[in-house]
Design a protein around this motif. Structure first.
Motif, mmCIF file in Angstrom:
data_model
loop_
_atom_site.group_PDB
_atom_site.id
_atom_site.type_symbol
_atom_site.label_atom_id
_atom_site.label_comp_id
_atom_site.label_asym_id
_atom_site.label_seq_id
_atom_site.Cartn_x
_atom_site.Cartn_y
_atom_site.Cartn_z
ATOM 1 N N LEU A 1 6.290 14.588 2.887
ATOM 2 C CA LEU A 1 7.537 15.045 3.500
ATOM 3 C C LEU A 1 8.561 15.440 2.443
ATOM 4 O O LEU A 1 9.223 16.477 2.550
ATOM 5 C CB LEU A 1 8.098 13.939 4.403
ATOM 6 C CG LEU A 1 9.381 14.293 5.155
ATOM 7 C CD1 LEU A 1 9.117 15.433 6.117
ATOM 8 C CD2 LEU A 1 9.914 13.091 5.887
ATOM 9 N N ALA A 2 8.687 14.647 1.385
ATOM 10 C CA ALA A 2 9.635 14.959 0.306
ATOM 11 C C ALA A 2 9.239 16.242 -0.406
ATOM 12 O O ALA A 2 10.086 17.090 -0.738
ATOM 13 C CB ALA A 2 9.717 13.799 -0.672
ATOM 14 N N ALA A 3 7.945 16.445 -0.667
ATOM 15 C CA ALA A 3 7.471 17.661 -1.337
ATOM 16 C C ALA A 3 7.726 18.884 -0.465
ATOM 17 O O ALA A 3 8.183 19.933 -0.952
ATOM 18 C CB ALA A 3 5.994 17.529 -1.675
ATOM 19 N N THR A 4 7.455 18.779 0.830
ATOM 20 C CA THR A 4 7.676 19.895 1.742
ATOM 21 C C THR A 4 9.163 20.251 1.812
ATOM 22 O O THR A 4 9.542 21.425 1.790
ATOM 23 C CB THR A 4 7.150 19.550 3.153
ATOM 24 O OG1 THR A 4 5.776 19.160 3.045
ATOM 25 C CG2 THR A 4 7.273 20.712 4.096
ATOM 26 N N PRO B 1 0.847 -1.206 0.000
ATOM 27 C CA PRO B 1 0.000 0.000 0.000
ATOM 28 C C PRO B 1 0.886 1.261 0.000
ATOM 29 O O PRO B 1 1.973 1.271 0.558
ATOM 30 C CB PRO B 1 -0.810 -0.139 1.277
ATOM 31 C CG PRO B 1 -0.035 -1.058 2.133
ATOM 32 C CD PRO B 1 0.713 -1.964 1.209
ATOM 33 N N ARG B 2 0.405 2.342 -0.651
ATOM 34 C CA ARG B 2 1.163 3.600 -0.716
ATOM 35 C C ARG B 2 1.180 4.262 0.640
ATOM 36 O O ARG B 2 0.192 4.263 1.360
ATOM 37 C CB ARG B 2 0.512 4.540 -1.722
ATOM 38 C CG ARG B 2 0.631 4.072 -3.115
ATOM 39 C CD ARG B 2 0.062 5.097 -4.018
ATOM 40 N NE ARG B 2 0.039 4.616 -5.384
ATOM 41 C CZ ARG B 2 -0.441 5.281 -6.381
ATOM 42 N NH1 ARG B 2 -0.963 6.460 -6.187
ATOM 43 N NH2 ARG B 2 -0.407 4.782 -7.581
ATOM 44 N N ARG B 3 2.343 4.886 0.896
ATOM 45 C CA ARG B 3 2.434 5.661 2.127
ATOM 46 C C ARG B 3 2.539 7.116 1.735
ATOM 47 O O ARG B 3 3.585 7.570 1.261
ATOM 48 C CB ARG B 3 3.641 5.226 2.930
ATOM 49 C CG ARG B 3 3.475 3.793 3.396
ATOM 50 C CD ARG B 3 4.424 3.502 4.487
ATOM 51 N NE ARG B 3 4.197 2.155 4.945
ATOM 52 C CZ ARG B 3 5.031 1.487 5.689
ATOM 53 N NH1 ARG B 3 6.153 2.024 6.060
ATOM 54 N NH2 ARG B 3 4.735 0.270 6.078
ATOM 55 N N ARG B 4 1.506 7.843 1.897
ATOM 56 C CA ARG B 4 1.465 9.237 1.477
ATOM 57 C C ARG B 4 2.303 10.138 2.372
ATOM 58 O O ARG B 4 2.689 11.218 1.981
ATOM 59 C CB ARG B 4 0.013 9.703 1.455
ATOM 60 C CG ARG B 4 -0.751 9.032 0.354
ATOM 61 C CD ARG B 4 -2.083 9.726 0.154
ATOM 62 N NE ARG B 4 -2.703 9.279 -1.061
ATOM 63 C CZ ARG B 4 -3.439 8.202 -1.175
ATOM 64 N NH1 ARG B 4 -3.633 7.425 -0.142
ATOM 65 N NH2 ARG B 4 -3.980 7.874 -2.329
ATOM 66 N N GLY B 5 2.647 9.721 3.532
ATOM 67 C CA GLY B 5 3.445 10.539 4.467
ATOM 68 C C GLY B 5 4.826 10.856 3.909
ATOM 69 O O GLY B 5 5.313 11.984 3.997
ATOM 70 N N LYS B 6 5.476 9.852 3.307
ATOM 71 C CA LYS B 6 6.806 10.079 2.748
ATOM 72 C C LYS B 6 6.751 11.036 1.562
ATOM 73 O O LYS B 6 7.624 11.879 1.373
ATOM 74 C CB LYS B 6 7.431 8.760 2.311
ATOM 75 C CG LYS B 6 7.890 7.899 3.456
ATOM 76 C CD LYS B 6 8.583 6.677 2.943
ATOM 77 C CE LYS B 6 9.077 5.801 4.093
ATOM 78 N NZ LYS B 6 9.748 4.601 3.607
ATOM 79 N N ALA C 1 13.731 23.837 0.554
ATOM 80 C CA ALA C 1 15.069 23.983 -0.033
ATOM 81 C C ALA C 1 15.071 25.034 -1.127
ATOM 82 O O ALA C 1 15.977 25.877 -1.204
ATOM 83 C CB ALA C 1 15.549 22.642 -0.580
ATOM 84 N N LEU C 2 14.042 25.024 -1.989
ATOM 85 C CA LEU C 2 13.959 26.040 -3.039
ATOM 86 C C LEU C 2 13.771 27.436 -2.452
ATOM 87 O O LEU C 2 14.347 28.417 -2.939
ATOM 88 C CB LEU C 2 12.815 25.702 -4.000
ATOM 89 C CG LEU C 2 13.078 24.542 -4.962
ATOM 90 C CD1 LEU C 2 11.806 24.204 -5.736
ATOM 91 C CD2 LEU C 2 14.189 24.890 -5.922
ATOM 92 N N GLY C 3 12.973 27.530 -1.403
ATOM 93 C CA GLY C 3 12.766 28.828 -0.748
ATOM 94 C C GLY C 3 14.048 29.372 -0.157
ATOM 95 O O GLY C 3 14.372 30.567 -0.288
#
Length: 197
Positions: A26-29, A18-23, A34-36
């Motif tokens: 976290l990666a998107a945030t 099953p997919r874990r949306r938490g990771k 980092a870009l900011g």
């Protein structure tokens, strides 16, 4: 096939975890942060290298230029014709004082006495020459005559007259070229360039 592996109804066997949306969140945030930070750092560098004063206007810049004062006052230098130069030879070379006096006369100076140096200076001037005159000559005659002879040492004595002695030393070869002497005089007359506005 039968048994427990038989597909019935709307249930299908799962072939992956099953997919874990938490990771993913976290990666998107982390990417956005980092870009900011990279953008903020770039702006700081631009601010540092461009001066950072975004509130100054063109009118302020003109006011700054108008109120800028030269760092040193211009000297009111006398013309060479107003300076009487006594030329003395402190070297073993004969005829040097006469040749030097003739060259200074061509450049507009008034020539006084010409001859050998006194015993106090004869064969004792190691440099190109010595300028000797009253204390008032340090801001008038010395700079004008010194522009003709680079490396000349200026000394004052107790005389009351306005004439200046030029005592030629053993390292004297020739006077500065008229062009370089004129450039040196121009720099003395106007020591600081006008602000570039």
């Amino acid at each position: 096939m039968g048994g427990k592996y038989r597909i019935t109804g709307d249930k299908y066997p799962r072939m992956r975890r099953p997919r874990r949306r938490g990771k993913l969140i976290l990666a998107a945030t982390a990417s956005v942060v980092a870009l900011g930070l990279a953008g903020w750092g770039t702006l700081q560098l631009i601010d540092v290298f461009t001066g950072g004063d975004r509130t100054a206007t063109a009118a302020d810049h003109k006011t700054d230029c108008a109120s800028a004062k030269p760092s040193a006052p211009a000297l009111a230098l006398p013309k060479p014709a107003k300076i009487t130069v006594n030329v003395y030879n402190a070297t073993p070379r004969s005829g040097l004082a006469k040749k030097a006096a003739d060259e200074l006369k061509k450049r507009g100076f008034t020539i006084g006495e010409v001859g050998n140096a006194s015993a106090a200076y004869d064969k004792k001037v190691a440099g190109t020459g010595v300028l000797l005159g009253a204390p008032s000559a340090t801001k008038g005659s010395f700079p004008v005559l010194g522009a003709q002879l680079q490396g000349a040492v200026a000394k004052t004595d107790a005389r009351k007259t306005a004439d200046v002695d030029l005592i030629l030393g053993t390292q004297f070869k020739a006077f500065s070229t008229p062009r370089s002497a004129a450039a040196a005089l121009a720099a003395l007359s106007d020591p600081s360039p006008a602000p570039s506005c």
